[in-house]
Design a protein around this motif. Structure first.
Motif, short mmCIF file in Angstrom:
data_model
loop_
_atom_site.label_atom_id
_atom_site.label_comp_id
_atom_site.label_asym_id
_atom_site.label_seq_id
_atom_site.Cartn_x
_atom_site.Cartn_y
_atom_site.Cartn_z
N ASP A 1 20.13 5.38 -5.11
CA ASP A 1 19.57 6.65 -5.58
C ASP A 1 18.31 7.04 -4.82
O ASP A 1 17.71 8.08 -5.12
CB ASP A 1 19.24 6.54 -7.08
N LEU A 2 17.91 6.23 -3.85
CA LEU A 2 16.68 6.54 -3.12
C LEU A 2 16.91 7.75 -2.22
O LEU A 2 17.82 7.75 -1.38
CB LEU A 2 16.26 5.33 -2.27
N PRO A 3 16.12 8.80 -2.34
CA PRO A 3 16.36 10.01 -1.53
C PRO A 3 16.00 9.79 -0.07
O PRO A 3 15.17 8.94 0.27
CB PRO A 3 15.44 11.06 -2.19
N ASP B 1 0.84 -1.21 0.00
CA ASP B 1 0.00 0.00 0.00
C ASP B 1 0.87 1.25 0.00
O ASP B 1 0.55 2.24 -0.69
CB ASP B 1 -0.91 0.00 1.23
N ALA B 2 1.97 1.24 0.77
CA ALA B 2 2.85 2.41 0.84
C ALA B 2 3.48 2.69 -0.52
O ALA B 2 3.58 3.86 -0.93
CB ALA B 2 3.93 2.20 1.90
N ILE B 3 3.90 1.66 -1.22
CA ILE B 3 4.53 1.83 -2.54
C ILE B 3 3.49 2.29 -3.56
O ILE B 3 3.78 3.12 -4.44
CB ILE B 3 5.18 0.51 -3.00
N THR B 4 2.27 1.76 -3.47
CA THR B 4 1.20 2.15 -4.41
C THR B 4 0.79 3.60 -4.20
O THR B 4 0.62 4.36 -5.16
CB THR B 4 -0.02 1.22 -4.23
N ASP B 5 0.63 3.99 -2.92
CA ASP B 5 0.18 5.36 -2.63
C ASP B 5 1.23 6.40 -2.99
O ASP B 5 0.90 7.52 -3.37
CB ASP B 5 -0.16 5.48 -1.14
N ASN B 6 2.50 6.02 -2.85
CA ASN B 6 3.59 6.98 -3.13
C ASN B 6 4.76 6.21 -3.72
O ASN B 6 5.68 5.82 -3.01
CB ASN B 6 3.99 7.69 -1.84
N PRO B 7 4.76 5.98 -5.05
CA PRO B 7 5.83 5.18 -5.67
C PRO B 7 7.18 5.86 -5.51
O PRO B 7 7.28 7.09 -5.43
CB PRO B 7 5.42 5.12 -7.15
N PRO B 8 8.26 5.07 -5.47
CA PRO B 8 9.61 5.65 -5.40
C PRO B 8 9.89 6.51 -6.63
O PRO B 8 9.33 6.26 -7.71
CB PRO B 8 10.53 4.42 -5.36
N PRO B 9 10.72 7.52 -6.51
CA PRO B 9 11.02 8.39 -7.66
C PRO B 9 11.84 7.66 -8.72
O PRO B 9 12.32 6.55 -8.51
CB PRO B 9 11.82 9.53 -7.01
N ALA B 10 12.01 8.33 -9.85
CA ALA B 10 12.78 7.76 -10.96
C ALA B 10 13.84 8.76 -11.38
O ALA B 10 13.70 9.45 -12.39
CB ALA B 10 11.86 7.41 -12.13
N PRO B 11 14.92 8.89 -10.59
CA PRO B 11 15.97 9.86 -10.94
C PRO B 11 16.61 9.51 -12.27
O PRO B 11 16.96 8.36 -12.52
CB PRO B 11 16.96 9.74 -9.78
N GLY B 12 16.77 10.51 -13.12
CA GLY B 12 17.37 10.28 -14.43
C GLY B 12 16.51 9.42 -15.33
O GLY B 12 17.02 8.85 -16.30
N GLY B 13 15.22 9.31 -15.01
CA GLY B 13 14.33 8.49 -15.83
C GLY B 13 14.42 7.01 -15.55
O GLY B 13 13.73 6.21 -16.21
N LYS B 14 15.24 6.57 -14.59
CA LYS B 14 15.37 5.15 -14.26
C LYS B 14 14.65 4.87 -12.95
O LYS B 14 14.94 5.49 -11.92
CB LYS B 14 16.85 4.77 -14.15
N ARG B 15 13.72 3.94 -13.01
CA ARG B 15 12.89 3.67 -11.84
C ARG B 15 13.67 2.95 -10.74
O ARG B 15 14.51 2.09 -11.01
CB ARG B 15 11.69 2.80 -12.23
N ILE B 16 13.40 3.35 -9.50
CA ILE B 16 13.89 2.62 -8.34
C ILE B 16 12.82 1.60 -7.98
O ILE B 16 11.66 1.96 -7.75
CB ILE B 16 14.15 3.57 -7.15
N LYS B 17 13.19 0.34 -7.93
CA LYS B 17 12.23 -0.72 -7.62
C LYS B 17 12.51 -1.26 -6.21
O LYS B 17 13.61 -1.72 -5.93
CB LYS B 17 12.32 -1.86 -8.63
N LEU B 18 11.51 -1.18 -5.35
CA LEU B 18 11.59 -1.77 -4.02
C LEU B 18 10.77 -3.05 -4.04
O LEU B 18 9.56 -3.02 -4.27
CB LEU B 18 11.06 -0.79 -2.97
#
Length: 463
Positions: free
Chosen positions: A424-426, A385-402
């Protein structure tokens, strides 16, 4: 709880040297003479992040049970029987000896798993000993040098399944609420720490007075608190109304720049060690002085050590403008201890005893929260639910996958999240996850650890 790993072998093969390397300090005496170690010695070990309890044992000798070597052997046998794993150490340079073979026969009949370590394996002189060791029947030996630290990675891989398997098995064991609560009372000089403990005990157990700095050593006192507010559910869980507490009185902790006397420095160091020993740390404030920078430093140290923190404002019976004072301290704590919100804040009077029951209830409740484990299903539902409500950012256009989350340990509650591009996760997203763990999973008011890792396999999920 940590798994026990016993180090065994005949005399003078390097068991104590290995033990010292694993615990990171020279706890065990080491000498070229055989038989230096007699009693079992235990120490908290850390091998490349693996935590366990290492047990150094006496050299195993085939002597009469009534003799000193025989009694030493009995201690070794008891250590192995109580261990989750045994490290059988032989001397690679000396090769196999009849006593090594005798120890191997005994170990094969024991129930404890065994890994074989060939010590003193540096150089070519140990090659024949390494080859001979296969005959003992314990699989591939680990070439090692306890003196130089060679072979640590191989030892890590051999131990890892047993340590992690023990953690999984122990994860479902409930924390015993009946165990004594280890509670340290800390604060600046003359805040009333000794007076508070005397009031709890109902006797003048500790010296008190108007002079600051009377207490020098950290004093531990066992006590039983009668809890009048236990629920029927508590009683069914076996919690007794008389709840055991191990009280630790400490020396007042002044600002470091003001501490010049050697004895006071030792007293403050002793107080800091008491924080490490405690489960709950009660930071006692003086209502007549309010919250000072030194109080925040003590609170921050407690949180950094992963201990529960409860803050008590003493001398509340003589406080001026109590409502304004309380709200001001609460606001200052929320601002100064942003990493842990909702730390319990209790008003007390060590002189009259008012508020002491509320303080102890808060301490026991904090330990319960600090010790709790979230079920895997509930943890992963929250994570999704946390990932769905607020997905991780995609710095440089590359997705961070948790990918997934697991609770690695309790006391303090620690969680590990695995994913890709996690470097790259802030920090803001990390705080979002920690705040969610506190709010949604019931860990408010206690320190929470969050570790974010990439899979060990560099080809895992490569895109």
């Amino acid at each position: 709880m940590l798994p026990n790993i016993a180090i065994i072998g005949r005399p003078n093969v390097g068991k104590s040297t290995l033990f010292n390397r694993l615990v990171g300090k020279k706890l065990a005496l080491v000498d070229d003479r055989p038989g230096v170690t007699r009693d079992r010695r235990e120490g908290a070990a850390n091998l490349l992040g693996l935590e366990f309890n290492a047990i150094d044992t006496a050299g195993y000798e085939d002597e009469d049970a009534k003799s000193l070597p025989g009694r030493m052997r009995k201690q070794t046998e008891m250590a192995v029987a109580g261990a989750e794993l045994a490290i059988f150490v032989i001397d690679g340079r000396a090769g196999l000896t009849p006593l090594d073979e005798e120890i191997a026969r005994w170990l094969r009949s024991a129930k404890t798993p065994v890994i074989l370590l060939v010590n003193k394996a540096e150089g070519n002189a140990a090659q024949s000993g390494i080859l001979e060791s296969y005959a003992l029947g314990f699989g591939d030996p680990i070439p090692f040098s306890a003196e130089h630290g060679d072979g640590m990675a191989d030892l890590f891989q051999a131990i890892q399944p047993y340590v992690e398997g023990f953690k999984v098995a122990a994860a479902d064991e409930p924390t015993d609420e009946r165990a004594p609560l280890k509670m340290a009372i800390v604060g600046r000089p003359n805040a009333g720490k000794s007076t508070l403990i005397n009031k709890m005990l109902g006797e003048d157990r500790l010296i008190t007075g108007p002079e600051a700095g009377i207490t020098r050593d950290s004093i531990t006192v066992d006590w039983s608190w009668h809890d009048n507010a236990l629920t029927e559910e508590d009683l069914l869980d076996g919690i007794e109304p008389d709840r055991r507490v191990r009280l630790i009185d400490t020396a007042g902790m002044r600002k470091r720049a003001k501490v010049n006397d050697k004895l006071e420095k030792l007293s403050v160091a002793d107080a800091k060690r008491s924080i490490d020993f405690a489960e709950v740390v009660v930071l006692l404030l003086d209502a007549t002085k309010g919250l000072e920078a030194q109080d925040l430093r003590i609170a921050d140290q407690t949180i950094q050590e992963g201990r529960c923190l409860v803050i008590a404002i003493n001398k509340w019976d003589v406080a001026e403008g109590p409502s304004k004072l309380f709200n001001g301290i609460r606001a200052a704590l929320d601002d100064g201890l942003a990493q842990v919100r909702d730390v319990p804040l209790i008003t007390i009077s060590a002189f009259t005893g008012k508020g002491i029951d509320q303080l102890l209830k808060a301490a026991f409740n904090s330990r319960r929260v600090w010790s709790q484990r979230v079920s895997t299903g509930k943890l992963n539902r929250w994570f999704e639910d946390a990932i769905t409500d607020n997905p991780p950012p995609a710095p440089g256009g590359k997705r961070i996958k948790l990918r997934y989350i697991t609770q690695a340990k309790t006391r303090p509650p620690s969680f590990v999240i695995f994913g890709t591009r996690v470097d790259d996760l802030p920090e803001s997203y990390r705080r979002y996850l920690i705040n969610g763990i506190r709010r949604e999973l019931g860990f408010g008011g206690v320190p929470v650890r969050l570790i974010i890792r990439a899979p060990k396999n560099p080809y895992h999920d490569k895109e």
